[in-house]
Scaffold this motif. Structure first.
Motif, PDB file in Angstrom:
ATOM      1  N   GLY A   1      67.407  58.184  17.064  1.00 58.75           N
ATOM      2  CA  GLY A   1      68.388  57.427  17.955  1.00 58.75           C
ATOM      3  C   GLY A   1      68.133  56.332  18.456  1.00 58.75           C
ATOM      4  O   GLY A   1      68.851  55.640  19.364  1.00 58.75           O
ATOM      5  N   TYR A   2      66.791  55.767  18.340  1.00 59.37           N
ATOM      6  CA  TYR A   2      66.429  54.427  18.838  1.00 59.37           C
ATOM      7  C   TYR A   2      66.020  53.676  17.624  1.00 59.37           C
ATOM      8  O   TYR A   2      65.689  53.994  16.715  1.00 59.37           O
ATOM      9  CB  TYR A   2      65.350  54.477  19.600  1.00 59.37           C
ATOM     10  CG  TYR A   2      65.802  55.231  21.064  1.00 59.37           C
ATOM     11  CD1 TYR A   2      66.203  54.634  22.135  1.00 59.37           C
ATOM     12  CD2 TYR A   2      65.671  56.823  21.167  1.00 59.37           C
ATOM     13  CE1 TYR A   2      66.553  54.928  23.258  1.00 59.37           C
ATOM     14  CE2 TYR A   2      66.079  57.428  22.343  1.00 59.37           C
ATOM     15  CZ  TYR A   2      66.628  56.443  23.208  1.00 59.37           C
ATOM     16  OH  TYR A   2      66.837  57.187  24.614  1.00 59.37           O
TER      17      TYR A   2
ATOM     18  N   THR B   1      74.052  53.540  20.227  1.00 54.67           N
ATOM     19  CA  THR B   1      75.426  54.206  20.912  1.00 54.67           C
ATOM     20  C   THR B   1      76.589  53.211  20.716  1.00 54.67           C
ATOM     21  O   THR B   1      76.115  51.867  20.680  1.00 54.67           O
ATOM     22  CB  THR B   1      74.912  54.367  22.415  1.00 54.67           C
ATOM     23  OG1 THR B   1      76.240  54.923  22.937  1.00 54.67           O
ATOM     24  CG2 THR B   1      74.745  53.195  23.123  1.00 54.67           C
ATOM     25  N   LYS B   2      77.742  53.531  20.971  1.00 49.26           N
ATOM     26  CA  LYS B   2      79.011  52.588  21.028  1.00 49.26           C
ATOM     27  C   LYS B   2      79.271  52.785  22.430  1.00 49.26           C
ATOM     28  O   LYS B   2      80.047  51.857  22.927  1.00 49.26           O
ATOM     29  CB  LYS B   2      80.073  53.185  20.135  1.00 49.26           C
ATOM     30  CG  LYS B   2      79.448  53.367  18.597  1.00 49.26           C
ATOM     31  CD  LYS B   2      79.447  51.988  18.023  1.00 49.26           C
ATOM     32  CE  LYS B   2      79.446  52.223  16.546  1.00 49.26           C
ATOM     33  NZ  LYS B   2      78.842  51.377  15.900  1.00 49.26           N
ATOM     34  N   ASN B   3      78.700  53.406  23.252  1.00 48.60           N
ATOM     35  CA  ASN B   3      79.010  53.474  24.602  1.00 48.60           C
ATOM     36  C   ASN B   3      78.538  52.392  25.529  1.00 48.60           C
ATOM     37  O   ASN B   3      77.232  52.596  25.899  1.00 48.60           O
ATOM     38  CB  ASN B   3      78.803  55.130  25.279  1.00 48.60           C
ATOM     39  CG  ASN B   3      79.431  55.352  26.593  1.00 48.60           C
ATOM     40  OD1 ASN B   3      80.103  54.393  27.082  1.00 48.60           O
ATOM     41  ND2 ASN B   3      78.828  56.245  27.510  1.00 48.60           N
ATOM     42  N   VAL B   4      79.064  51.396  25.632  1.00 51.92           N
ATOM     43  CA  VAL B   4      78.546  50.293  26.581  1.00 51.92           C
ATOM     44  C   VAL B   4      79.325  49.997  27.568  1.00 51.92           C
ATOM     45  O   VAL B   4      80.479  50.043  27.492  1.00 51.92           O
ATOM     46  CB  VAL B   4      78.109  49.166  25.527  1.00 51.92           C
ATOM     47  CG1 VAL B   4      77.215  49.469  24.491  1.00 51.92           C
ATOM     48  CG2 VAL B   4      79.314  48.567  24.942  1.00 51.92           C
TER      49      VAL B   4
ATOM     50  N   THR C   1      73.126  45.031  21.413  1.00 49.76           N
ATOM     51  CA  THR C   1      72.856  44.629  20.254  1.00 49.76           C
ATOM     52  C   THR C   1      74.013  44.799  19.189  1.00 49.76           C
ATOM     53  O   THR C   1      74.352  46.120  19.042  1.00 49.76           O
ATOM     54  CB  THR C   1      71.453  45.020  19.473  1.00 49.76           C
ATOM     55  OG1 THR C   1      70.516  44.689  20.401  1.00 49.76           O
ATOM     56  CG2 THR C   1      71.226  44.681  18.018  1.00 49.76           C
ATOM     57  N   TYR C   2      74.493  43.897  18.361  1.00 49.42           N
ATOM     58  CA  TYR C   2      75.635  44.133  17.686  1.00 49.42           C
ATOM     59  C   TYR C   2      75.407  43.432  16.376  1.00 49.42           C
ATOM     60  O   TYR C   2      74.831  42.519  16.131  1.00 49.42           O
ATOM     61  CB  TYR C   2      77.021  43.653  18.294  1.00 49.42           C
ATOM     62  CG  TYR C   2      77.062  42.537  18.716  1.00 49.42           C
ATOM     63  CD1 TYR C   2      77.707  41.353  17.768  1.00 49.42           C
ATOM     64  CD2 TYR C   2      76.786  42.021  19.855  1.00 49.42           C
ATOM     65  CE1 TYR C   2      77.761  40.243  18.173  1.00 49.42           C
ATOM     66  CE2 TYR C   2      76.731  40.273  20.207  1.00 49.42           C
ATOM     67  CZ  TYR C   2      77.482  39.617  19.463  1.00 49.42           C
ATOM     68  OH  TYR C   2      77.634  38.439  19.561  1.00 49.42           O
TER      69      TYR C   2
ATOM     70  N   ASP D   1      83.300  49.030  16.987  1.00 47.07           N
ATOM     71  CA  ASP D   1      82.600  49.341  15.858  1.00 47.07           C
ATOM     72  C   ASP D   1      81.381  48.580  15.377  1.00 47.07           C
ATOM     73  O   ASP D   1      80.504  48.880  14.401  1.00 47.07           O
ATOM     74  CB  ASP D   1      83.664  49.570  14.562  1.00 47.07           C
ATOM     75  CG  ASP D   1      84.239  48.423  14.213  1.00 47.07           C
ATOM     76  OD1 ASP D   1      84.607  47.574  15.302  1.00 47.07           O
ATOM     77  OD2 ASP D   1      84.170  47.894  13.011  1.00 47.07           O
ATOM     78  N   LEU D   2      81.278  47.153  15.910  1.00 50.27           N
ATOM     79  CA  LEU D   2      80.176  46.499  15.400  1.00 50.27           C
ATOM     80  C   LEU D   2      78.994  46.601  16.345  1.00 50.27           C
ATOM     81  O   LEU D   2      78.190  45.834  16.065  1.00 50.27           O
ATOM     82  CB  LEU D   2      80.622  44.785  15.577  1.00 50.27           C
ATOM     83  CG  LEU D   2      81.635  44.340  14.438  1.00 50.27           C
ATOM     84  CD1 LEU D   2      82.043  43.041  14.905  1.00 50.27           C
ATOM     85  CD2 LEU D   2      81.356  44.470  12.962  1.00 50.27           C
ATOM     86  N   VAL D   3      79.278  47.262  17.560  1.00 54.02           N
ATOM     87  CA  VAL D   3      78.104  47.789  18.477  1.00 54.02           C
ATOM     88  C   VAL D   3      76.961  48.526  17.877  1.00 54.02           C
ATOM     89  O   VAL D   3      77.525  49.675  17.279  1.00 54.02           O
ATOM     90  CB  VAL D   3      78.691  48.223  19.842  1.00 54.02           C
ATOM     91  CG1 VAL D   3      77.486  48.469  20.515  1.00 54.02           C
ATOM     92  CG2 VAL D   3      79.517  47.062  20.368  1.00 54.02           C
ATOM     93  N   LEU D   4      75.651  48.206  17.596  1.00 54.88           N
ATOM     94  CA  LEU D   4      74.746  48.943  17.076  1.00 54.88           C
ATOM     95  C   LEU D   4      74.293  50.081  18.294  1.00 54.88           C
ATOM     96  O   LEU D   4      73.998  51.143  18.305  1.00 54.88           O
ATOM     97  CB  LEU D   4      73.552  48.263  16.775  1.00 54.88           C
ATOM     98  CG  LEU D   4      72.492  49.106  16.228  1.00 54.88           C
ATOM     99  CD1 LEU D   4      72.945  50.020  15.083  1.00 54.88           C
ATOM    100  CD2 LEU D   4      71.460  48.125  15.741  1.00 54.88           C
ATOM    101  N   GLY D   5      74.130  49.299  19.596  1.00 55.77           N
ATOM    102  CA  GLY D   5      73.471  50.054  20.708  1.00 55.77           C
ATOM    103  C   GLY D   5      73.196  49.254  21.912  1.00 55.77           C
ATOM    104  O   GLY D   5      73.495  47.910  21.879  1.00 55.77           O
ATOM    105  N   ARG D   6      72.571  49.942  23.025  1.00 59.85           N
ATOM    106  CA  ARG D   6      72.405  49.230  24.334  1.00 59.85           C
ATOM    107  C   ARG D   6      70.796  49.019  24.448  1.00 59.85           C
ATOM    108  O   ARG D   6      70.063  49.870  24.044  1.00 59.85           O
ATOM    109  CB  ARG D   6      72.769  49.939  25.126  1.00 59.85           C
ATOM    110  CG  ARG D   6      72.545  49.511  26.627  1.00 59.85           C
ATOM    111  CD  ARG D   6      73.389  50.603  27.931  1.00 59.85           C
ATOM    112  NE  ARG D   6      73.121  51.933  27.533  1.00 59.85           N
ATOM    113  CZ  ARG D   6      72.023  52.552  27.910  1.00 59.85           C
ATOM    114  NH1 ARG D   6      71.044  51.973  28.599  1.00 59.85           N
ATOM    115  NH2 ARG D   6      71.736  53.788  27.781  1.00 59.85           N
TER     116      ARG D   6
END
Length: 160
Positions: A43-44, A69-72, A79-80, A116-121
Motif C-alpha cells: 500500500g505504499y 489512498t484516495k482519502n486526502v 501525488t496524483y 479518482d486521479l489521486v494516487l495517495g498522500r
C-alpha cells in the motif's frame, strides 16, 4: 572466537544483500514484467521529485514515500496522475469530488482534479537520496557485491 565473529558478520551482510537484491527484483518485476506505472509495496510507493514546484518542502531529487489512498484532506501533500506524469503538490481545497492543488513554490493553483486521479498522500520525504538509489540499482554494483560476498564466503570455507 574471532573466526566465529567474522563468519557471523559475513552471514549478516549476506542476508542483507540478498534481501536488497530480492527487493530490487520485486521492483523490476512490477515495473518491467507486469507493466505497472509504480511499485506497490503493502500500500505504499515512492517517487523521485524532478521539479522545484514544491521547493522549500520537497527539493529536486528528493524521494517521497506515498501511502496509496484516495482519502486526502486540505493541506496534505498528495501525488496524483496528470496526463502521463505523476505530480506531487499540496491540497489547497477539497470540494466534494474535486480537489485543487498547488506547488508550494508556485504562484498559481493547479487545474482542479477529481479524486479518482489521486494516487495517495505523501507520508515521508527522503532528502537527496537519488544518488544512492542510482548506485544500488547499477548492475555493476550488484554484481560486485555478489562476487565480493561469494569470495569472502569461499575464503572462510577454505580456511576451515
Amino acid at each position: 572466537m574471532e573466526k566465529v565473529e567474522k563468519k557471523k558478520h559475513v552471514d549478516y551482510l549476506t542476508i542483507i544483500l540478498v534481501v536488497i537484491l530480492l527487493i530490487l527484483m520485486f521492483f523490476y518485476a512490477q515495473l518491467k514484467i507486469f507493466g505497472k506505472e509504480y511499485v506497490n509495496v503493502c500500500g505504499y510507493t515512492f517517487f523521485q521529485v524532478v521539479t522545484g514546484s514544491m521547493s522549500g518542502t520537497i527539493e529536486i531529487n528528493d524521494i517521497v514515500i506515498v501511502r496509496i489512498t484516495k482519502n486526502v484532506k486540505e493541506n496534505d501533500i498528495i501525488t496524483y496522475k496528470s496526463g502521463n506524469d505523476y505530480v506531487t503538490h499540496r491540497v489547497i481545497r477539497v470540494q466534494g469530488n474535486t480537489i485543487v492543488t498547488k506547488g508550494d513554490a508556485n504562484n498559481t493553483e493547479d487545474e482542479p482534479i477529481t479524486k479518482d486521479l489521486v494516487l495517495g498522500r505523501v507520508v515521508h520525504i527522503f532528502n537527496n537520496v537519488n544518488t544512492w538509489i542510482k548506485v544500488i540499482k547499477t548492475p555493476k554494483v550488484i554484481i560486485a557485491l555478489i562476487v565480493g560476498i561469494v569470495a569472502i564466503k569461499l575464503l572462510l570455507l577454505k580456511k576451515k
